[in-house]
Scaffold this active site. Structure first.
Site, mmCIF file in Angstrom:
data_model
loop_
_atom_site.group_PDB
_atom_site.id
_atom_site.type_symbol
_atom_site.label_atom_id
_atom_site.label_comp_id
_atom_site.label_asym_id
_atom_site.label_seq_id
_atom_site.Cartn_x
_atom_site.Cartn_y
_atom_site.Cartn_z
ATOM 1 N N SER A 1 11.134 -18.740 -16.747
ATOM 2 C CA SER A 1 12.274 -18.940 -15.856
ATOM 3 C C SER A 1 12.764 -20.373 -15.978
ATOM 4 C CB SER A 1 11.892 -18.619 -14.417
ATOM 5 O OG SER A 1 11.093 -19.670 -13.909
ATOM 6 N N LYS A 2 13.766 -20.649 -15.187
ATOM 7 C CA LYS A 2 14.456 -21.934 -15.195
ATOM 8 C C LYS A 2 13.480 -23.120 -15.042
ATOM 9 C CE LYS A 2 18.667 -23.640 -14.781
ATOM 10 N NZ LYS A 2 19.295 -23.622 -16.040
#
Ligand code: GLU
Length: 490
Positions: A255-256
């Site tokens: 994820s980010k």
């Protein structure tokens, strides 16, 4: 009987910049289409109007093009099954929802948001399974007529079978089965008239004659709904192939928070599209090659669904950086220069007045060293700087030592005396060797201070090539400055 032609689609929702996970899905679809001589379609699934982002739409097409994943039909280019943007197809979904109402596979649900919320709370209190309690599933015709006459807002829900199981064969994972009792009577058409993902997705896959659905494995739980919808319409479902999850280095879904996540961020950091494509292709595809550097032509030749792994694939940034460096080194010098120049210009390292031969010389050296194009400004700045920035540690450890000033001054004289036509690596090395022999000093005692004095740092490409690329006048000026200012203890 001839097999249906291969038609695959990448169907992003424009809610954010194209993520590397999405790019991997696009790439596998593209590879599969190209391998089979099929068609690759780009369809925009923009029915979630609350999360719609117009910038994301531009980014998706720009990022796919940058990666070299050109589509054959779809968004921006059209084709025989258009429009390819779902918000332009609402009448089609409405008509299909009506068809399911007419055949009894769907029903109107008039439950208000308040009623649904209260039912949810009750389920929580009872500890019963969440999901729609099917209050409108079996309304009497009179009750329906009364709601309709009152103009009550409604959604259209799918009438899920309540018993049995839905089974499908995934091309990567084999048979997958879900008990129907666990499935919700999911919404097909929302009260704003927009379809849900499930309805729009399968109607389009059918009308666009999609033969294979390759998508991330987070969509596996949606697939039994889709299989039931295909059955309700009396359509043949496509082949489903769910790609393995991409894992972050320490485990868990990527994820980010694990660093750059969008393709445009990788682009801005100076990754090359070919390197990113090569890296993404190996996230879940086991290519039969000894080397991890796999040219696109080889990928296209060898890509098969059978070669896709079931298990999660780890996103290893170090490997990606290594691979990007390898691709950078494969570029012809002129192309490397073209790619890297915007990074150097934007960082103010190149101002436009530099000698092109010097620039080429510097970049040739750095091409062998950088991993990312965005490494180049920091790596190259000292070659072109009018005023050098010195690494304080290097100055302290290397320059501020007994005898260094004298050596620098001697080397400065020596280099100043080289006829300009002989300021090349071979001559400089020969001259320095003579000096070392004369002074009885070991090479490193002279080369280290020389490097720090002319580059400001303790690491650089080969010292003689570096001196040549900096240029004689600047070398002499920097040595004079270092001997005069930096060699005494602070
Ligand atoms: N619009 C969905 C997404 O954003 C597509 C999923 C699918 O490929 O069916 O990923």
């Amino acid at each position: 009987m001839t097999a249906d032609p291969v038609r695959v689609r990448f169907a992003p929702s424009p809610t954010g910049m194209l993520h590397v996970g999405g790019a991997r899905t696009a790439l596998f679809n593209w590879l599969f289409a190209r391998h089979c001589g099929g068609t690759f379609i780009l369809r925009i699934e923009d029915t979630d109007r609350a999360r719609y982002d117009a910038r994301a739409l531009d980014d998706i097409s720009a990022s796919l093009r940058w990666l070299g994943l050109q589509w054959d039909e779809g968004y921006e280019i059209g084709g025989p099954c258009g429009p390819y943007v779902q918000s332009e197809r609402t009448a089609i979904y409405l008509q299909h929802a009506q068809q399911l109402l007419d055949s009894g596979h769907a029903y109107k649900c008039y439950c208000t948001p308040d009623r649904l919320a209260a039912a949810r709370e009750q389920q929580q209190r009872d500890g019963s399974a969440p999901g729609y309690d099917r209050a409108c599933r079996d309304l009497s015709p009179d009750a329906r007529a009364a709601h309709n006459a009152a103009g009550a807002p409604f959604v259209i829900r799918f009438r899920m079978p309540l018993t049995g199981a839905t089974t499908f064969v995934d091309a990567i994972r084999g048979a997958i089965s879900y008990p129907n009792a666990q499935q919700d009577d999911f919404v097909l058409l929302k009260s704003d008239g927009f379809p849900t993902y499930h309805l729009a997705n399968i109607v389009d896959d059918h009308l666009m004659r999609i033969s294979h659905v390759l998508r991330g494995d987070e969509w596996i739980p949606s697939t039994p709904k889709h299989v039931q919808l295909y059955a309700a319409f009396g359509w043949q479902p496509p082949v489903f192939a769910h790609l393995p999850v991409i894992l972050a280095p320490g485990g868990g879904k990527l994820s980010k928070r694990h660093g750059a996540a969008a393709v445009c961020e990788y682009r801005a950091l100076g990754y090359l599209p070919d390197a990113l494509v090569n890296f993404l292709a190996l996230l879940g595809w086991a290519v039969a090659a000894d080397n991890e550097i796999v040219p696109r032509a080889q990928m296209l030749k060898e890509f098969t669904l059978e070669g896709i792994n079931k298990t999660g694939a780890q996103f290893d940034h170090e490997k990606l950086n290594w691979m990007n460096g390898a691709y950078i080194r494969q570029l012809p010098l002129a192309e490397f220069m073209r790619e890297v120049t915007p990074f150097l210009t934007n960082a103010g390292v190149l101002k436009g007045a530099e000698d092109p031969a010097q620039v080429a010389q510097v970049l040739q050296m750095e091409q062998a060293r950088v991993h990312l194009l965005s490494d180049a400004p920091a790596a190259c700045a000292f070659f072109f700087a009018d005023t050098l920035e010195y690494d304080r540690q290097a100055v302290k450890k290397v320059l501020q030592r007994e005898g260094v000033r004298d050596h620098l001054l001697a080397v400065c004289d020596l280099l100043a005396g080289v006829p300009p036509g002989q300021f090349d690596a071979a001559h400089l090395e020969a001259r320095l060797q003579e000096y070392l022999t004369r002074s009885g000093r070991p090479l490193k005692n002279v080369v280290h201070p020389l490097r720090v004095a002319v580059t400001g740092r303790s690491a650089s490409p080969g010292i003689f090539e570096t001196l040549v690329a900096i240029g004689q006048a600047r070398v002499v000026q920097r040595l004079t400055h270092a001997a005069g200012q930096l060699c005494s203890a602070p």
